[in-house]
Design a protein around this motif. Sequence first.
Motif, PDB file in Angstrom:
ATOM      1  N   ALA A   1       0.845  -1.197   0.000  1.00 48.79           N
ATOM      2  CA  ALA A   1       0.000   0.000   0.000  1.00 48.79           C
ATOM      3  C   ALA A   1       0.881   1.248   0.000  1.00 48.79           C
ATOM      4  O   ALA A   1       1.901   1.302   0.692  1.00 48.79           O
ATOM      5  CB  ALA A   1      -0.905   0.003   1.222  1.00 48.79           C
ATOM      6  N   GLY A   2       0.474   2.216  -0.818  1.00 47.55           N
ATOM      7  CA  GLY A   2       1.265   3.430  -0.979  1.00 47.55           C
ATOM      8  C   GLY A   2       2.247   3.375  -2.128  1.00 47.55           C
ATOM      9  O   GLY A   2       2.821   4.401  -2.502  1.00 47.55           O
ATOM     10  N   GLY A   3       2.441   2.194  -2.672  1.00 46.48           N
ATOM     11  CA  GLY A   3       3.380   2.024  -3.771  1.00 46.48           C
ATOM     12  C   GLY A   3       2.781   2.370  -5.120  1.00 46.48           C
ATOM     13  O   GLY A   3       1.638   2.838  -5.211  1.00 46.48           O
ATOM     14  N   SER A   4       3.585   2.132  -6.161  1.00 48.97           N
ATOM     15  CA  SER A   4       3.175   2.485  -7.522  1.00 48.97           C
ATOM     16  C   SER A   4       3.410   1.318  -8.474  1.00 48.97           C
ATOM     17  O   SER A   4       4.308   0.494  -8.262  1.00 48.97           O
ATOM     18  CB  SER A   4       3.982   3.693  -8.019  1.00 48.97           C
ATOM     19  N   LEU A   5       2.626   1.302  -9.520  1.00 52.21           N
ATOM     20  CA  LEU A   5       2.805   0.385 -10.637  1.00 52.21           C
ATOM     21  C   LEU A   5       2.429   1.126 -11.912  1.00 52.21           C
ATOM     22  O   LEU A   5       1.584   2.025 -11.880  1.00 52.21           O
ATOM     23  CB  LEU A   5       1.918  -0.855 -10.517  1.00 52.21           C
ATOM     24  N   ARG A   6       3.029   0.715 -13.019  1.00 54.70           N
ATOM     25  CA  ARG A   6       2.611   1.239 -14.311  1.00 54.70           C
ATOM     26  C   ARG A   6       2.211   0.073 -15.198  1.00 54.70           C
ATOM     27  O   ARG A   6       3.033  -0.787 -15.503  1.00 54.70           O
ATOM     28  CB  ARG A   6       3.708   2.047 -14.996  1.00 54.70           C
ATOM     29  N   LEU A   7       0.961   0.074 -15.590  1.00 58.11           N
ATOM     30  CA  LEU A   7       0.455  -0.936 -16.500  1.00 58.11           C
ATOM     31  C   LEU A   7       0.627  -0.457 -17.943  1.00 58.11           C
ATOM     32  O   LEU A   7       0.476   0.730 -18.232  1.00 58.11           O
ATOM     33  CB  LEU A   7      -1.012  -1.228 -16.234  1.00 58.11           C
ATOM     34  N   SER A   8       0.914  -1.398 -18.805  1.00 60.54           N
ATOM     35  CA  SER A   8       1.026  -1.103 -20.235  1.00 60.54           C
ATOM     36  C   SER A   8       0.040  -1.963 -21.004  1.00 60.54           C
ATOM     37  O   SER A   8      -0.242  -3.099 -20.624  1.00 60.54           O
ATOM     38  CB  SER A   8       2.441  -1.395 -20.740  1.00 60.54           C
ATOM     39  N   CYS A   9      -0.456  -1.415 -22.080  1.00 56.06           N
ATOM     40  CA  CYS A   9      -1.361  -2.141 -22.977  1.00 56.06           C
ATOM     41  C   CYS A   9      -0.800  -1.977 -24.383  1.00 56.06           C
ATOM     42  O   CYS A   9      -0.871  -0.885 -24.958  1.00 56.06           O
ATOM     43  CB  CYS A   9      -2.766  -1.578 -22.884  1.00 56.06           C
ATOM     44  N   ALA A  10      -0.234  -3.051 -24.897  1.00 57.33           N
ATOM     45  CA  ALA A  10       0.348  -3.025 -26.237  1.00 57.33           C
ATOM     46  C   ALA A  10      -0.684  -3.526 -27.234  1.00 57.33           C
ATOM     47  O   ALA A  10      -1.274  -4.590 -27.042  1.00 57.33           O
ATOM     48  CB  ALA A  10       1.594  -3.885 -26.290  1.00 57.33           C
ATOM     49  N   ALA A  11      -0.889  -2.764 -28.283  1.00 59.80           N
ATOM     50  CA  ALA A  11      -1.917  -3.097 -29.263  1.00 59.80           C
ATOM     51  C   ALA A  11      -1.318  -3.402 -30.619  1.00 59.80           C
ATOM     52  O   ALA A  11      -0.314  -2.815 -31.023  1.00 59.80           O
ATOM     53  CB  ALA A  11      -2.897  -1.946 -29.384  1.00 59.80           C
ATOM     54  N   SER A  12      -1.934  -4.328 -31.298  1.00 63.03           N
ATOM     55  CA  SER A  12      -1.595  -4.591 -32.692  1.00 63.03           C
ATOM     56  C   SER A  12      -2.709  -4.028 -33.556  1.00 63.03           C
ATOM     57  O   SER A  12      -3.843  -3.890 -33.110  1.00 63.03           O
ATOM     58  CB  SER A  12      -1.449  -6.087 -32.939  1.00 63.03           C
ATOM     59  N   GLY A  13      -2.389  -3.717 -34.791  1.00 62.80           N
ATOM     60  CA  GLY A  13      -3.419  -3.157 -35.654  1.00 62.80           C
ATOM     61  C   GLY A  13      -3.070  -1.745 -36.052  1.00 62.80           C
ATOM     62  O   GLY A  13      -2.777  -0.911 -35.211  1.00 62.80           O
ATOM     63  N   ARG A  14      -3.097  -1.488 -37.322  1.00 62.27           N
ATOM     64  CA  ARG A  14      -2.657  -0.205 -37.837  1.00 62.27           C
ATOM     65  C   ARG A  14      -3.566   0.940 -37.416  1.00 62.27           C
ATOM     66  O   ARG A  14      -3.139   2.085 -37.369  1.00 62.27           O
ATOM     67  CB  ARG A  14      -2.566  -0.256 -39.361  1.00 62.27           C
ATOM     68  N   THR A  15      -4.838   0.652 -37.120  1.00 63.29           N
ATOM     69  CA  THR A  15      -5.778   1.720 -36.831  1.00 63.29           C
ATOM     70  C   THR A  15      -5.981   1.950 -35.339  1.00 63.29           C
ATOM     71  O   THR A  15      -6.862   2.698 -34.950  1.00 63.29           O
ATOM     72  CB  THR A  15      -7.144   1.417 -37.467  1.00 63.29           C
ATOM     73  N   PHE A  16      -5.162   1.335 -34.494  1.00 59.12           N
ATOM     74  CA  PHE A  16      -5.361   1.461 -33.050  1.00 59.12           C
ATOM     75  C   PHE A  16      -5.330   2.909 -32.613  1.00 59.12           C
ATOM     76  O   PHE A  16      -6.025   3.301 -31.689  1.00 59.12           O
ATOM     77  CB  PHE A  16      -4.294   0.664 -32.296  1.00 59.12           C
ATOM     78  N   SER A  17      -4.523   3.700 -33.270  1.00 57.00           N
ATOM     79  CA  SER A  17      -4.406   5.098 -32.855  1.00 57.00           C
ATOM     80  C   SER A  17      -5.718   5.859 -33.025  1.00 57.00           C
ATOM     81  O   SER A  17      -5.855   6.964 -32.503  1.00 57.00           O
ATOM     82  CB  SER A  17      -3.298   5.787 -33.646  1.00 57.00           C
ATOM     83  N   ARG A  18      -6.685   5.277 -33.740  1.00 51.66           N
ATOM     84  CA  ARG A  18      -7.987   5.928 -33.926  1.00 51.66           C
ATOM     85  C   ARG A  18      -9.025   5.431 -32.939  1.00 51.66           C
ATOM     86  O   ARG A  18     -10.177   5.818 -33.013  1.00 51.66           O
ATOM     87  CB  ARG A  18      -8.474   5.683 -35.351  1.00 51.66           C
ATOM     88  N   TYR A  19      -8.654   4.579 -32.005  1.00 50.34           N
ATOM     89  CA  TYR A  19      -9.593   4.006 -31.057  1.00 50.34           C
ATOM     90  C   TYR A  19      -9.482   4.696 -29.701  1.00 50.34           C
ATOM     91  O   TYR A  19      -8.378   4.949 -29.216  1.00 50.34           O
ATOM     92  CB  TYR A  19      -9.313   2.523 -30.840  1.00 50.34           C
ATOM     93  N   ALA A  20     -10.613   4.959 -29.068  1.00 46.52           N
ATOM     94  CA  ALA A  20     -10.585   5.329 -27.656  1.00 46.52           C
ATOM     95  C   ALA A  20     -10.231   4.078 -26.848  1.00 46.52           C
ATOM     96  O   ALA A  20     -10.585   2.964 -27.232  1.00 46.52           O
ATOM     97  CB  ALA A  20     -11.935   5.876 -27.224  1.00 46.52           C
ATOM     98  N   THR A  21      -9.553   4.262 -25.757  1.00 44.65           N
ATOM     99  CA  THR A  21      -9.067   3.124 -24.966  1.00 44.65           C
ATOM    100  C   THR A  21      -9.380   3.343 -23.497  1.00 44.65           C
ATOM    101  O   THR A  21      -9.292   4.461 -23.000  1.00 44.65           O
ATOM    102  CB  THR A  21      -7.550   2.962 -25.141  1.00 44.65           C
ATOM    103  N   GLY A  22      -9.735   2.257 -22.843  1.00 46.50           N
ATOM    104  CA  GLY A  22     -10.056   2.343 -21.428  1.00 46.50           C
ATOM    105  C   GLY A  22      -9.387   1.252 -20.620  1.00 46.50           C
ATOM    106  O   GLY A  22      -8.924   0.245 -21.167  1.00 46.50           O
ATOM    107  N   TRP A  23      -9.318   1.492 -19.331  1.00 48.12           N
ATOM    108  CA  TRP A  23      -8.883   0.479 -18.369  1.00 48.12           C
ATOM    109  C   TRP A  23     -10.063   0.155 -17.461  1.00 48.12           C
ATOM    110  O   TRP A  23     -10.747   1.068 -16.982  1.00 48.12           O
ATOM    111  CB  TRP A  23      -7.717   0.982 -17.528  1.00 48.12           C
TER     112      TRP A  23
END
Length: 124
Positions: A14-36
Motif C-alpha cells: 500500500a502506498g506504492g506504484s505500478l505502471r500498467l502497459s497495454c500493447a496493441a496490434s493493428g494499424r488503426t489502433f491510434s484511432r480508437y478510444a481506450t479504457g482500463w
Amino acid sequence: QVQLVESGGGLVQAGGSLRLSCAASGRTFSRYATGWFRQAPGKDREFVAAITWSGFSTYYTYSVKGRFSISRDNATNTVYLQMNSLKPEDTAVYYCAARVPVSIATDWNEYDYWGQGTQVTVSS
C-alpha cells in the motif's frame, strides 16, 4: 482487428506504484478510444479510466482521481496506466479495452476489443 496485451501488474505494498502497459496490434489502433477496467473477485467489472484516440481527453472514476493517470503513445500503439498511492481496494485484475468510436465510454459493453488482463495485488 485489434489485439491487446497488458503487462506491468504485480504485488505492491500500500502506498506504492505500478505502471500498467497495454500493447496493441493493428494499424488503426491510434484511432480508437481506450479504457482500463478492473474486476475484483466476486465483483462486477468496474471502469477505471479512459482516453480518447488523440490523448487530449481523459476520464477517471472518482476513486482513482488524483492517484491514477492514463496516457497513450500512438507511435508505439501503447496505452499506459500509471497507478500511484495504491490501496488494498485497488486489488483486481486490470483489463485494457478499445472501442471503435473515438469518444470515451465508461460502460464495458461499449468496448469492442479486450486484453487478457493483468493481476494487481496491493498488500496492506
